[in-house]
Design a protein around this motif. Structure first.
Motif, short mmCIF file in Angstrom:
data_model
loop_
_atom_site.label_atom_id
_atom_site.label_comp_id
_atom_site.label_asym_id
_atom_site.label_seq_id
_atom_site.Cartn_x
_atom_site.Cartn_y
_atom_site.Cartn_z
N GLU A 262 45.01 -14.68 10.91
CA GLU A 262 43.84 -15.22 11.60
C GLU A 262 44.20 -15.51 13.05
OE1 GLU A 262 42.44 -18.55 9.40
OE2 GLU A 262 42.01 -17.37 7.59
N VAL A 263 44.35 -14.43 13.82
CA VAL A 263 44.77 -14.58 15.22
C VAL A 263 43.74 -14.04 16.21
CG1 VAL A 263 47.24 -14.57 14.73
CG2 VAL A 263 46.04 -12.39 15.08
N MET A 264 42.72 -13.36 15.67
CA MET A 264 41.67 -12.78 16.51
C MET A 264 40.31 -13.20 15.96
SD MET A 264 43.34 -8.95 17.00
CE MET A 264 41.78 -8.22 17.52
N THR A 265 39.28 -12.85 16.66
CA THR A 265 37.93 -13.12 16.18
C THR A 265 37.73 -12.39 14.85
OG1 THR A 265 37.13 -13.21 18.45
CG2 THR A 265 35.47 -12.94 16.72
N PRO A 266 37.22 -13.07 13.81
CA PRO A 266 36.94 -12.36 12.54
C PRO A 266 36.10 -11.11 12.80
CG PRO A 266 36.66 -14.71 12.25
CD PRO A 266 36.89 -14.49 13.73
N ARG A 267 36.42 -10.05 12.09
CA ARG A 267 35.81 -8.76 12.37
C ARG A 267 34.28 -8.79 12.24
NH1 ARG A 267 40.17 -4.50 9.62
NH2 ARG A 267 42.02 -5.40 10.62
N ASP A 268 33.77 -9.44 11.19
CA ASP A 268 32.32 -9.52 11.01
C ASP A 268 31.67 -10.27 12.17
OD1 ASP A 268 32.50 -8.15 8.68
OD2 ASP A 268 32.38 -9.90 7.36
N GLU A 269 32.35 -11.31 12.62
CA GLU A 269 31.82 -12.10 13.73
C GLU A 269 31.80 -11.28 15.03
OE1 GLU A 269 33.22 -16.02 16.23
OE2 GLU A 269 33.52 -16.05 14.03
N LEU A 270 32.86 -10.48 15.24
CA LEU A 270 32.91 -9.64 16.44
C LEU A 270 31.79 -8.60 16.43
CD1 LEU A 270 34.38 -8.84 19.05
CD2 LEU A 270 35.84 -7.33 17.69
N LEU A 271 31.56 -7.98 15.27
CA LEU A 271 30.49 -7.00 15.16
C LEU A 271 29.12 -7.65 15.40
CD1 LEU A 271 31.75 -5.00 12.05
CD2 LEU A 271 31.67 -4.19 14.41
N LYS A 272 28.96 -8.87 14.92
CA LYS A 272 27.70 -9.60 15.14
C LYS A 272 27.50 -9.87 16.62
CE LYS A 272 25.30 -13.87 13.83
NZ LYS A 272 25.42 -15.17 13.10
N THR A 273 28.58 -10.26 17.30
CA THR A 273 28.50 -10.53 18.75
C THR A 273 28.14 -9.26 19.51
OG1 THR A 273 30.14 -12.29 18.58
CG2 THR A 273 29.77 -11.34 20.76
N ILE A 274 28.74 -8.15 19.11
CA ILE A 274 28.43 -6.87 19.76
C ILE A 274 26.94 -6.57 19.67
CG2 ILE A 274 28.78 -4.36 19.60
CD1 ILE A 274 31.67 -4.99 18.69
N ALA A 275 26.37 -6.79 18.47
CA ALA A 275 24.94 -6.55 18.28
C ALA A 275 24.11 -7.51 19.12
CB ALA A 275 24.59 -6.69 16.79
N GLU A 276 24.52 -8.77 19.19
CA GLU A 276 23.79 -9.76 19.96
C GLU A 276 23.80 -9.43 21.45
OE1 GLU A 276 25.77 -13.36 18.90
OE2 GLU A 276 24.61 -13.65 17.05
N LYS A 277 24.85 -8.74 21.89
CA LYS A 277 24.94 -8.35 23.31
C LYS A 277 24.14 -7.08 23.60
CE LYS A 277 27.72 -11.68 24.58
NZ LYS A 277 27.32 -12.70 25.60
N GLY A 278 23.48 -6.55 22.58
CA GLY A 278 22.62 -5.39 22.79
C GLY A 278 23.27 -4.05 22.55
N PHE A 279 24.46 -4.03 21.91
CA PHE A 279 25.16 -2.77 21.64
C PHE A 279 25.10 -2.45 20.15
CE2 PHE A 279 27.28 -4.62 25.38
CZ PHE A 279 27.18 -3.57 26.27
N ASP A 280 25.24 -1.19 19.83
CA ASP A 280 25.29 -0.75 18.45
C ASP A 280 26.68 -1.04 17.89
OD1 ASP A 280 25.29 0.51 16.02
OD2 ASP A 280 24.79 2.51 16.78
N PRO A 281 26.77 -1.93 16.88
CA PRO A 281 28.10 -2.28 16.34
C PRO A 281 28.79 -1.13 15.62
CG PRO A 281 26.35 -3.26 15.02
CD PRO A 281 25.69 -2.67 16.23
N ASP A 282 28.06 -0.06 15.35
CA ASP A 282 28.67 1.11 14.71
C ASP A 282 29.05 2.19 15.72
OD1 ASP A 282 28.56 0.10 12.12
OD2 ASP A 282 26.51 0.82 11.81
N SER A 283 28.88 1.89 17.00
CA SER A 283 29.22 2.86 18.04
C SER A 283 30.66 2.66 18.50
CB SER A 283 28.27 2.69 19.23
OG SER A 283 28.55 1.48 19.91
N GLN A 284 31.05 3.41 19.55
CA GLN A 284 32.40 3.30 20.09
C GLN A 284 32.68 1.92 20.67
OE1 GLN A 284 29.97 4.56 21.93
NE2 GLN A 284 30.24 3.51 23.89
N VAL A 285 31.63 1.16 20.94
CA VAL A 285 31.80 -0.19 21.49
C VAL A 285 32.62 -1.07 20.55
CG1 VAL A 285 30.59 -2.28 22.26
CG2 VAL A 285 29.69 -0.03 22.87
N ALA A 286 32.52 -0.82 19.24
CA ALA A 286 33.29 -1.62 18.28
C ALA A 286 34.79 -1.54 18.57
CB ALA A 286 33.00 -1.14 16.86
#
Length: 586
Positions: A262-286
């Protein structure tokens, strides 16, 4: 009285030494894989990279940074040595191309040498604790044969190995093997190391695994000075592989593990943040956000330990993505590089000078007050003159790049590329069927990444000239236009000088050995430009087949190619040894 004076001198000397040590910064080289400037928001990319953006705001952004080669192994060699890969004197490289009497062909054929002329060893000898984490990709059985023997030797894991306890144990064995290998090379410490690219059946990225080792090293050595060579496996592979890896948290370079640190942002939480920022969490942005999050964990640890002010952090990829195995600037050798060092670099600076990865090691040596051995060859120059204002008087006016049979000279406005195949390569090209031509004519003699740059019309041309201002993607080759004859001559003169410093033959620039003059494969160049190339899929159009009188295309014979290559290497070794023996006899 004499005793008191001696004691005073002793304590004064100790204080001076302590101050000198404190002045030397900690250094973290955060090296990642396959990233274009367009995948970092600070360089104008449409993506989510908050930590890199903050690094750029608090440090210096380099807009004209280059890797000297555009595939993993030679580029990483330069990051660790400050030398062009073509100047490698490893047994692996000598076996591949022969002695200095032959033309060099730097690609996946170089390794760190036994003499330990590398940044980890030299800084260690200067008083730094030096650590290595992550992807290596510079091992060599020819240079370190003892590491491949006995019960502690390297285990060759089949590509079709099944996941399970046995395979995990083999992965763990090889990771421990890598630690010993790196310590033999001169590093003080190594942990959570990938020998090369991800290996099946555990070929999923896990930046938490490399990050936790990096944080452990920083914590253990917070009193400094330390040097950490931190190499992520991201962003290697297809874009989708990064996102898919997020669903496999317990797969590491040690095989399967029981828990995720547990040293980084949890993966589910990071994907949620990506979506909240207006990006597709399944794209290369992940993947781009994922590697950025690993950097964030490093920066937070430095802040927590109150050592961030005097820690130089460098972020850079080993090369670009789209033009791998080429010497193109766009998507190939030009990379996004950022440095942050509050004590030594003013915030918010932009450097537009031409710099490259061979410059980093001499920079580290200067900052670390390290005296390199006299025999240590460095091809780069320290970047410290640029730290104050992002520019320096009499800074270099061009760069030299190399990749297999290709060389490039790059100025701020122009790029000149020379592709010069060796005599052996020309013979193979002339014998190749149309189906096999793209492989034979690629700069590194392979399909896939070897011809990724073939989406540019001039990729196979022996001479190429591009105006980087008006044609930044290098789509229009101006080399054969009379209006640019003087420009070509200027660029060739710059290349000539660099090639003479390198000291190996190359085409007509430096005749000798197996170097060959251009103009011998014009027919094949005309043919290969009409072939449809998509990755490893080669399609020779029916009209071209008919025109060439080809009725049945043979399947590429990789075994025959490999056998011929091994035979050529064997002959080159025999000739080199014979020449050396004759010279010593004289």
């Amino acid at each position: 009285m004499k005793t008191l004076i001696s004691i005073s001198i002793f304590f004064l000397s100790a204080m001076v030494a302590t101050v000198a040590q404190a002045e030397r910064p900690n250094i973290i080289m955060f090296l990642i894989d396959d990233q274009n400037p367009s995948s970092v928001a600070a360089f104008g990319g449409d993506t989510y990279t908050p930590n890199l953006d903050r690094m750029a705001e608090e440090g210096m952004k380099f807009t004209r940074a280059y890797a000297s080669s555009s595939v993993c192994t030679p580029s990483r060699y330069s990051f660790l040595t400050g030398r062009f890969a073509g100047n490698s004197h490893s047994e692996l490289y000598l076996d591949a191309v022969g002695g200095k009497e032959n033309q060099g062909l730097p690609n996946f054929n170089v390794a760190l040498e036994r003499d330990n002329m590398n940044v980890g060893n030299v800084l260690r000898e200067a008083g730094y604790t030096t650590g290595f984490v992550g992807k290596f990709h510079l091992g060599s059985k020819l240079d370190f044969p003892e590491f491949y023997k006995g019960k502690d030797g390297w285990i060759n894991i089949p590509r079709d190995a099944k996941p399970g306890p046995k395979t995990s144990a083999q992965f763990q064995h090889n990771e421990r093997w890598m630690r010993r290998y790196l310590k033999t090379l001169g590093f003080s410490w190594a942990k959570n190391v990938y020998p090369e690219n991800l290996h099946s059946p555990y070929s999923m990225h896990n930046p938490e695994w490399t990050t936790v080792a990096a944080l452990e090293f920083i914590e253990e050595n917070k009193d400094g000075p330390f040097y950490l060579h931190l190499c992520s496996t991201l962003l290697h592979g297809p874009d989708r592989s990064w996102r898919n890896s997020m669903d496999y948290p317990l797969v590491t370079g040690e095989g399967e593990v029981e828990s995720l640190p547990e040293v980084m942002t949890p993966r589910d939480e990071l994907l949620k943040t990506i979506a909240e920022k207006g990006f597709d969490p399944d794209s290369q942005v992940a993947g781009e956000a994922w590697i950025d999050d690993s950097l964030g964990a490093i920066l937070r640890k430095l802040k927590e330990l109150e050592i961030d002010d005097n820690t130089l952090v460098i972020f850079a990829p080993d090369h670009g993505r789209d033009g791998k195995a080429s010497v193109f600037s766009h998507g190939g050798c030009q990379v996004p590089m950022i440095m942050r060092w509050p004590k030594g670099i003013a915030a918010g600076q932009v450097c537009e000078e031409l710099v490259q990865n061979i410059d980093l090691v001499p920079t580290f040596f200067e900052l670390g007050k390290a005296e390199k051995p006299e025999a240590y060859r460095v091809d780069g120059q320290s970047l410290t003159p640029l730290f104050e204002y992002g520019k320096a008087k009499d800074w270099r006016n061009h760069l030299y790049l190399e990749m297999g049979a290709a060389r490039a000279t790059v100025t701020k406005d122009w790029s000149y590329i020379a592709v010069r195949h060796t005599k052996e390569q020309i013979a193979a090209i002339k014998k190749a069927s149309p189906q096999n031509l793209p492989k034979a004519m690629s700069y590194i003699g392979r399909l896939g990444i070897g011809i990724r740059g073939a989406d540019r019309p001039g990729f196979f041309d022996e001479d190429q000239l591009y105006n980087l201002k008006s044609d930044p993607k290098e789509m229009k080759n101006l080399a054969y236009e009379k209006a640019h004859a003087n420009r070509i001559e200027e660029m060739r003169d710059l290349m000539q000088h660099d090639l003479e410093v390198i000291g190996r033959p190359f085409g007509e620039f430096i005749p000798g050995g197996n170097a060959a003059e251009p103009g011998q494969i014009d027919k094949q160049i005309e043919i290969v430009k009409q072939i449809e190339i998509q990755g490893k899929k080669i399609n020779v159009p029916a009209a071209l087949r008919k025109n060439l009188g080809v009725t049945d295309e043979p399947v590429p014979d990789d075994k025959a190619d490999k056998k011929a290559t091994r035979e050529a290497r064997r002959k080159a070794r025999i000739e080199a040894k014979s020449k050396k023996k004759n010279e010593s006899g004289k």
